[in-house]
Each structure stands twice: as C-alpha cells, then as structure tokens.
Design an enzyme around this catalytic site. Structure first.
Site: not given
Ligand code: UDP
Length: 362
Positions: A203-205
C-alpha cells in the site's frame, strides 16, 4: 551516432528502463545518457541496487526530491533543460507518469527534441490523480507513443490521436521484458518468517495513504484475512509514518509488516504467494506475469484488461468488499494464458521504431 537522453526518477522506472538500456547497449550506433532526477531516492537505490539489478548507473543525478509537485517539476525542467542543451540528444525517452516524466516531456517539447513516451495511452480517468495529469500531458507532446496494451491504443484513438502528428505503437510492456530477465535472479528473503501459504500486499498510493479512513478500512480488512493466511506487507516509509502517527499499527498485529524489500526478493515473494493485494500499478501486472490473482485496493485501474479477464478485482478501500473478494477469488479458476502485455520484446520494438523513425525522416 544516435544520442538518447533517458529521464528517470522512481524505482519502477529504473526497473523498466533497465530492459531498454540493456538492449540499447547491444546497438553500437546508439549512445544513451541517463538522467536520475532524484524524485524517489533512498538507501535501496544505492550503487548496490544498480549492480544487483544489472541496470546502467545514471550519468547525471539531479537530487530533486521531497518538494511540492510544482517546485519538483519546475526544478527538474530547469536542470534537464541544461543537460539537454549541453548534450544535444536526438531523442528524449520518458517512462510512465511521474513528475520526472512530465519534466522530461516539457523540455523535449520546448527544445524541439524528439520525444518517446514508454507506457503511453494509459488512463485511469481520474483527474484527481497527479499521475493522470502527467500521462495525458506527456502523451500529447510525444512523437512516438509506445503503448503496452490494446486498451492504451484505444484510449489514444478515442482522444483523437489519429489526427495528431505522432505515431502510436503497441510495443507490449517493458515490464514483461524485465520479468523474463529477473525471474532467474529471484532471491528468497531470509530476515523474517515466511509461511508456506501467504498473501503479498503493498500500500503506497497517495489516495490511500493521504486518507486515514481509507487506510484504517484497508488494514482492518487485511487484519481479518491475516487470521487465516499470513499477509506479508513490505511497508512503504510514507505509509508507515502515517500509520504510526495515527496509532493504527498496534491494533493490526496479525500482519507480517516488514521494510520494503529489494526487487529480486520482491520477485521471489510474488512468485511464491497465493495472492497479491495492492494499490500499485506495477504489482498488478507482476501478479499476472506470475499467474497470481490480484485484489486491487483502488477504485479504478489503468490495467483494465486484468479486471475484464477476472484475475483482478477492484475493491477500493472497503473492508466488506476486500473480504468478499478474498472469498470469491479463492473459489475461482483463472486463465493466465493470454499474453496481454506482449511477448517480452517490447525493448527491441521500441529501439527499432526509433531507428526506423530516424531513417524515414532523414
Ligand atoms: N517493489 C519492490 N519492493 C517493495 C515494494 C515494491 O521491489 O518493497 C516493486 C514492485 O514489485 C513493483 C514496483 O516496485 O515492480 C512498484 O513500485 P510502486 O508500487 O512504488 O509504484 P507503481 O507500480 O504504483 O508505479
């Protein structure tokens, strides 16, 4: 001698461009000069990264990072312009949809240097995404647009690209080239416990990390699933900071949270996972390359063909949808036999088209 200036700034761009650079090195009539804008820079991008990944080291490092979009893009434009004026390249090549992509495109356009955009034509149709703005603007000033998929070609047709003075080519996806190369080099991580069956998650967006409610909802869904199957979550520093600041991590103790891993370890993890859950664009495709289903933690995706095929389920940041998709995916049989992203020759197709363009427009 044809001179190409390649502009990069983020890790995925180095991975993708590595394939093209390795191929360019086979041509003795092309000289490539690589510019690293510094947009994403961390210890994982040290000299070891380039050596391990067999990627040529950048010729220029601009050190532009950690600024607002405007400041970052502006400073990149200024510095890339200086290099372009000095090096006088015949072509500028840009990849994907970052601020580095847009900065390179603007310099090429203004200095009348031919521009090739790799990963052209992708659209999420979400104009809130900085990436969507970068892609659309870059496509519009490109001379050669290398699309990874038929849908990307169709997107450009719909936007009237048939009437513009440029050439649109379905090259296939350079990431497919990369996977073929890196598969042999995959490395099992050794610094944490890996169960026989596990799910790989990232998860990075910004749309998830900048919204604590979305993050809480996603983590709550993951934590539920992790009671049953190990979830390995290499945590992006941005996501980690936000979770720590909001005290979210302690209440999700079922997850196996680790630091970001190197790409060769990542390849091993994808290849050995049961399932991938991610908001990353690249990882959705990598899951497909390794015949793994993917649950995408976004509201839309640029890789629509995966959703159409049923191997990718879009769940947004909704806990119920995440849990439902997890159960549904478990029951389904998938078909990974289509070569949606070309046959691993995208780099060659790209270089041959650039050379051909030169020949025709002599
Ligand atoms: N990746 C990696 N290690 C990690 C997380 C991601 O090597 O800990 C790789 C991943 O396999 C993919 C790329 O980095 O190839 C994706 O990068 P990111 O998620 O930052 O960007 P996006 O694909 O959304 O552009």
């Amino acid at each position: 001698m044809l001179k190409i200036l390649t502009i990069l700034g983020a890790r995925p761009q180095f991975i993708k461009a590595g394939s093209v650079s390795r191929k360019i090195a086979e041509y003795n009539n092309i000289k490539e000069i690589i510019v690293h804008t510094g947009q994403h820079y961390d210890a994982n991008m040290s000299d070891i990264f380039f050596d391990e990944m067999k990627i040529p080291k950048p010729d220029y490092f601009l050190g532009v990072s950690g600024k607002s979009h405007g400041a970052m893009t502006g400073q990149m434009i200024e510095k890339i312009e200086e290099i372009a004026l000095k090096e006088k390249p015949d072509w500028i090549i840009v990849y994907g949809d970052t601020n580095s992509t847009l900065a390179g495109a603007i310099v090429a356009g203004k200095l009348h240097i031919k521009l090739a955009h790799i990963e052209a034509g992708l659209r999420s149709f979400n104009m809130q995404m900085p990436e969507e703005i970068n892609r659309i603007l870059t496509d519009r000033v490109s001379d050669l647009l290398f699309c990874p998929t038929n849908i990307a070609i169709q997107n450009l047709k719909n936007e009237g690209y048939n009437n513009f003075n440029c050439k649109v080519i379905n090259s296939g996806d350079v990431m497919q080239d990369g996977i073929i190369f890196y598969k042999k080099l995959a490395n099992k991580p050794s610094n944490f416990y890996i169960q026989e069956e596990f799910i790989l998650c990232t998860i990075h967006r910004a749309e998830n990390t900048d919204n604590i409610n979305r993050l809480r909802e996603i983590l709550s869904g993951l934590n539920e699933i992790a009671k049953e199957t190990q979830i390995i979550l290499p945590l992006h520093p941005r996501t980690k900071n936000i979770l720590e600041k909001n005290d979210v991590l302690d209440s999700h103790s079922n997850l196996t949270i680790i630091n970001p891993v190197g790409y060769l370890e990542m390849i091993w993890l994808i290849n050995n996972s049961q399932l991938v859950m991610t908001d990353s664009g690249g990882l959705q495709k990598e899951a497909y390359f390794f015949a793994k289903p993917c649950i995408t933690l976004r509201d839309e995706t640029e890789w629509v063909e995966l959703v159409n095929l049923g191997v990718n389920i879009l769940v947004g940041a909704n806990k119920t949808s995440i849990l439902e998709a997890y159960v549904d995916l478990d029951k389904t049989k998938f078909d990974f036999s289509n070569s949606l992203y070309g046959d691993g020759n995208a780099s060659k197709i790209i270089i041959e088209n650039i050379l051909n363009y030169e020949e025709v427009n002599k």
